[in-house]
Write an enzyme that holds these catalytic residues in place. Structure first.
Site, PDB file in Angstrom:
ATOM      1  N   SER A 187       0.817  -1.193   0.000  1.00 40.57           N
ATOM      2  CA  SER A 187       0.000   0.000   0.000  1.00 40.57           C
ATOM      3  C   SER A 187       0.863   1.261   0.000  1.00 40.57           C
ATOM      4  CB  SER A 187      -0.950  -0.047   1.199  1.00 40.57           C
ATOM      5  OG  SER A 187      -2.088   0.745   0.976  1.00 40.57           O
ATOM      6  N   ASP A 221      -8.484  -6.193  -5.221  1.00 46.55           N
ATOM      7  CA  ASP A 221      -8.289  -4.945  -4.475  1.00 46.55           C
ATOM      8  C   ASP A 221      -8.745  -3.767  -5.315  1.00 46.55           C
ATOM      9  OD1 ASP A 221      -7.379  -2.985  -2.650  1.00 46.55           O
ATOM     10  OD2 ASP A 221      -5.415  -2.924  -3.624  1.00 46.55           O
ATOM     11  N   HIS A 232      -6.315  -6.790  -1.128  1.00 42.58           N
ATOM     12  CA  HIS A 232      -5.279  -5.783  -0.891  1.00 42.58           C
ATOM     13  C   HIS A 232      -4.129  -6.372  -0.084  1.00 42.58           C
ATOM     14  CE1 HIS A 232      -3.808  -1.662  -0.353  1.00 42.58           C
ATOM     15  NE2 HIS A 232      -3.680  -1.898   0.936  1.00 42.58           N
TER      16      HIS A 232
END
Length: 640
Positions: A185, A387, A449
């Site tokens: 991320s 994601d 994710h």
């Protein structure tokens, strides 16, 4: 005939001065300098049956002026392949704790409830040491003055290099390891900046002269937020492709209007070099609003799931409901050497850190990637197919348009692109590999994710391939991992014997580093005390000679000095043999020998369907409905 009173007072005064001097000289070492033993985790509440993994944890001060302390949790590799490796893992946010990675993704333990840990099959500590760090200051268990929270990416990278320098001073035997950085991320911004800072550091004369070059060997970034210019515009095509939004509806037109506004901002020269663009954040919020049905909305981290509105994924993954209460337990805080006076309780993501860390003057990390690749640093980018927030379309567009080493994207030659290779793992379709000129891209089918949360064994296989781990020479049960039907280097995701030769080399390295570790941990006090004792002995000898005619035999028997005094106790500490360098401070029986069968038997989480977790109990400012959801909720900027 004995000493007169004046002579006695003189001798006692001399002894007092020497004792005071010795105490003063040893004070800085015994109080302020910590050793590796001070960070050793002797036990972990809720640990599964079997020998405890070798761990160290605690705070390292990086800035005395601002009381800045970063928390780390280190797991030593369970086996050694051909050479020692260390992987540093960072979660994103900004402001989200890397204990997410430790307890829900790549670490050796996962919680099965608020009190009980279980082994994870496919954890990344099989062949690599793992170092989880809560950074920047204010994240997770890390603490410092709120007035000095970081604002820019280069500032963050500088602080992290300082942390590593101090960490290697305490753990010098890991400094020669091959070093890798991994994360997900917003760590897609952190990691390239840290890598750039390390490579620049390695070129400094004092580093070269002292042979302190760090062997940075590669970067792994999962579902990374790297290039806003390519990833903001990818929201709309992604939700259309996945059927999240139906085109032609009034709501879809609203989303398209926000996307058009974002594109206009991206075309403005002043915004093309920024990490965060508020008008572009509105696209994701509009998508989440579109999926709002009753009290539910889509999970932005896994579009196969829903969550309570307006959390929309903030309560996920389901393990989160157990991680927070576990890390707030007093016995866990004590076991991990956490400064209780500086902590109000672990929180997954610190809103105050995210609010400060806007990186308004920082260029996006995508601008650093070409230079890193051209300097020969291998980089692996991987994406979970399901994601939304950092979706694979944005990452693929970024790669397609990036220029480095004489080519664009995955070009092998002008107009000829590297093929997309199909990956199967243990007979199941796992994803796609594509690579060229030091860059590798992996798409994980049916993953979120947090890809390691979904597929720990597959991500471990990916890691071992990237690190070049080959178990051919040490045996074990190889994993059936194939790319375009062909097996590559033999990897193993599970139990296998250790490499004796590599272990012997590692032991020799530890023995070489032992004195350095002891020196930094305060054992230098032994030299000081010994020197003082010699000087005191000379003083006694001279006094005896001077006063032999007076029948002198001993000085102040009330002091109780003898041949087995304090120096004898120091010598005993060094008689523990050639085991671990922290041997004087803990029971070596916990560490020696191979893991038992119970230790090696762990369950796999692959293929499970995860229910939506309970509502998060984070105690910081929650999200409000409406705009900038990602920047105001408990996950900081939402990219954890």
């Amino acid at each position: 005939m004995g000493f007169s009173g004046s002579r006695a007072n003189t001798a006692l005064g001399a002894w007092s001065k020497w004792l005071t001097l010795c105490l003063a000289m040893t004070q800085p070492f015994s109080v302020t300098a910590k050793s590796a033993a001070d960070y050793y985790v002797h036990s972990l509440p809720g640990q599964p049956e079997g020998p405890l993994l070798k761990m160290h944890a605690g705070h390292i001060e990086i800035s005395p002026e601002t009381s800045g302390n970063l928390f780390f949790w280190h797991f030593e590799n369970r086996h050694i392949a051909d050479k020692p490796r260390t992987v540093v893992w960072l979660n994103g946010g900004p402001g989200c704790s890397s204990e997410d990675g430790a307890l829900m993704e790549i670490g050796p333990y996962r919680l099965i409830d608020k009190e009980t840990l279980n082994y994870t099959e496919g954890s990344w500590d099989e062949f690599a040491n793992l170092l989880f760090v809560d950074q920047p200051v204010g994240t997770g268990f890390s603490y410092g003055s709120t007035e000095h929270y970081v604002h820019e990416l280069d500032e963050m990278a500088s602080q992290f290099v300082t942390f590593l320098e101090k960490w290697f001073e305490i753990f010098p035997h890991y400094e020669p390891d091959d070093l890798y950085f991994a994360g997900e991320s917003y760590a897609g911004q952190y990691i390239p900046y840290i890598a750039r800072a390390i490579l620049d550091r390695n070129k400094k004369q004092d580093v070269l002269a002292n042979n302190r070059v760090w062997n940075l060997k590669g970067l792994l970034i999962g579902n990374g937020w790297i290039s806003p210019q390519h990833q903001y515009p990818a929201y709309l095509p992604y939700v259309y492709q996945e059927g999240v939004v139906q085109g032609g509806t009034q709501e879809a037109n609203l989303i398209e209007a926000k996307a058009a506004k974002c594109m206009k901002e991206l075309n403005v020269e002043d915004t093309t070099g920024t990490v965060h663009i508020p008008d572009c954040e509105d696209i994701l919020q509009a998508i989440l609003d579109y999926t709002h049905k009753g009290k539910r909305c889509i999970n932005m981290y896994d579009i196969r799931l829903t969550d309570e509105y307006s959390a929309c994924g903030m309560n996920w993954p389901p393990d989160l409901k157990d991680v927070q209460p576990y890390l707030r337990r007093k016995d866990v805080v004590k076991a991990l050497h956490i400064n209780e006076e500086k902590q109000t309780g672990w929180t997954e993501c610190a809103g105050a850190v995210g609010s400060s860390f806007k990186a308004r003057k920082s260029k996006p990390a995508v601008e650093l990637l070409p230079g890193l690749l051209e300097e020969g640093l291998p980089i692996l980018l991987f994406s979970g197919q399901k994601d939304l927030i950092c979706n694979h379309i944005g990452t693929e567009d970024m790669i397609k348009n990036m220029k480095w080493s004489g080519g664009t994207g995955f070009e092998l030659s002008p107009g000829v692109w590297a093929p997309r290779q199909y990956w199967t793992f243990e007979g199941e379709p796992a994803g796609i590999y594509q690579q060229a000129r030091n860059l590798t891209y992996v798409l994980f089918y049916n993953a979120s994710h947090m890809v390691p949360f979904d597929y720990p064994r597959r991500t471990r296989d990916m890691l071992d391939k990237f690190l070049g781990v080959d178990i051919t020479h040490i045996g074990g049960d190889p994993a059936d991992s194939r790319i375009d039907g062909e097996k590559g280097p033999t990897t193993s995701v599970g139990a296998h014997p250790n490499s004796t030769a590599a272990a012997e080399r590692e032991k020799e390295k530890l023995n070489t580093a032992a004195w350095k570790a002891y020196y930094k941990s305060g054992e230098v006090a032994l030299i000081i005390v010994s020197t003082a004792a010699v000087v005191w002995g000379i003083f006694l000898w001279r006094s005896r000679r001077k006063h032999q005619s007076s029948g002198y035999r001993s000085i102040y028997p009330m002091l109780g000095l003898n041949s087995t005094g304090s120096l004898g106790r120091f010598s005993h500490k060094h008689s523990r043999g050639n085991g671990d360098i922290e041997a004087a401070d803990f029971d070596e029986t916990e560490l020696d020998g191979q893991p038992s069968q119970a230790f090696l038997s762990r369950s796999s989480g692959d293929g499970e369907t995860y229910a939506v977790g309970e509502e998060s109990s984070d105690e910081e400012d929650g999200a409000s409905d409406g705009q900038q959801l990602m920047f105001d909720q408990s996950r900081g900027e939402g990219r954890s």
